[in-house]
Design a protein around this motif. Structure first.
Motif, short mmCIF file in Angstrom:
data_model
loop_
_atom_site.label_atom_id
_atom_site.label_comp_id
_atom_site.label_asym_id
_atom_site.label_seq_id
_atom_site.Cartn_x
_atom_site.Cartn_y
_atom_site.Cartn_z
N GLY A 1 -1.46 5.00 -0.61
CA GLY A 1 -2.83 5.29 -0.24
C GLY A 1 -3.59 4.14 0.38
N SER B 1 -3.31 10.11 -1.95
CA SER B 1 -4.59 9.72 -1.39
C SER B 1 -4.50 9.72 0.15
N TYR C 1 -13.13 6.38 -1.53
CA TYR C 1 -12.33 5.41 -0.77
C TYR C 1 -13.12 4.13 -0.47
N HIS D 1 -6.76 8.18 -11.02
CA HIS D 1 -6.45 8.43 -9.61
C HIS D 1 -5.00 8.07 -9.28
#
Length: 271
Positions: free
Chosen positions: A17, A91, A133, A240
């Protein structure tokens, strides 16, 4: 950690990610490899660094997800990877996998999207995780020294892993292959502008998400599952970074998905 597939067998491609590299997968590649030895013997695995990250930190990161896809495809071609691939994206890596499937479905046997947040499915929940993000990237690029900076990222993205055991490795990565500000912002811009189709993808999809994710709302994955008719597995405790928090759970969910497709005569995920 990479190994070649036997002739006619697929390669599993792991895509990390935002502002992260293949070294941040932790024990997940090993866990997935062990499960695949039984579920899909002969398959290969390759961890790709997105342009501008990790071993490719000298490259300029594209500002479009579609261009990141093309660079990843070029990496595989240069490595001699032929035949179908399974994409495992987390992600930003999930966006790359989604776009890869949308534009090159014939070369993808299946995709596993982990804690994805993709427009238009994320729009209803954007205010729930307003920094997502941006928060992660700013932490990654902060002026703190490597250890406190990486410790903050770990606290933000994990809930179950023994953080001190991971931290030394992450600090070593940060010092050996430091992040570039320009490429990190270019990644953020690519993620911000990306929009997926509501049309069902041309390859089978498995969605995995974490209810304890404080960066991305798990209901984004739920909305994608409903729109695409794709199976969804929900981890009730992880953060996450689901593959880091519970690598065996993720690997098990993937192999359960493969087994379910086999039971329905779908050739281990092909077609």
């Amino acid at each position: 950690m990479s190994w070649a597939a036997l002739p006619g067998q697929p390669t599993w491609v792991l895509l990390r990610g935002m502002s992260r590299e293949s070294g941040h997968w932790g024990r997940f590649p090993q866990a997935l490899g062990r499960f695949l030895q039984t579920a899909q013997p002969g398959s290969g695995m390759r961890m790709l660094d997105l342009p501008g990250m990790g071993e490719r930190r000298g490259d300029t990161s594209p500002t479009r997800v579609s261009a990141i896809v093309e660079e990843c495809r070029a990496q595989l071609a240069a490595a001699g990877v032929r035949g179908p691939v399974y994409l495992v994206g987390m992600s930003l890596g999930a966006m790359v996998a989604t776009d890869w499937i949308a534009h090159h479905p014939a070369e993808v046997a299946g995709g596993v999207l982990i804690n994805a947040s993709v427009r238009p499915f994320s729009e209803r929940f954007r205010m729930v995780r307003p920094m997502s993000y941006v928060t992660l990237m700013l932490l990654s690029l902060s002026r703190f020294s490597a250890r406190p900076r990486e410790a903050r990222v770990l606290r933000l993205t994990t809930r179950l892993v023994e953080r001190e055991a991971v931290l030394d490795h992450w600090v070593a990565l940060a010092r050996e292959r430091p992040l570039g500000v320009r490429n990190s912002f270019r990644q953020l811009y690519a993620a911000w502008r990306y929009r997926a189709s509501r049309t069902r993808p041309g390859a089978p999809i498995l969605l995995l998400c974490s209810k304890g994710d404080t960066l991305v709302d798990w209901r984004c994955s739920q909305a994608m599952s409903r729109a695409w008719g794709a199976p969804l597995r929900l981890h009730t405790q992880a953060g996450h970074d689901l593959p880091l928090d519970d690598p065996e759970w993720v690997a098990g969910a993937i192999t359960d998905w493969l087994a379910e497709r086999q039971r329905h005569g779908l050739d281990s995920g092909f077609g």
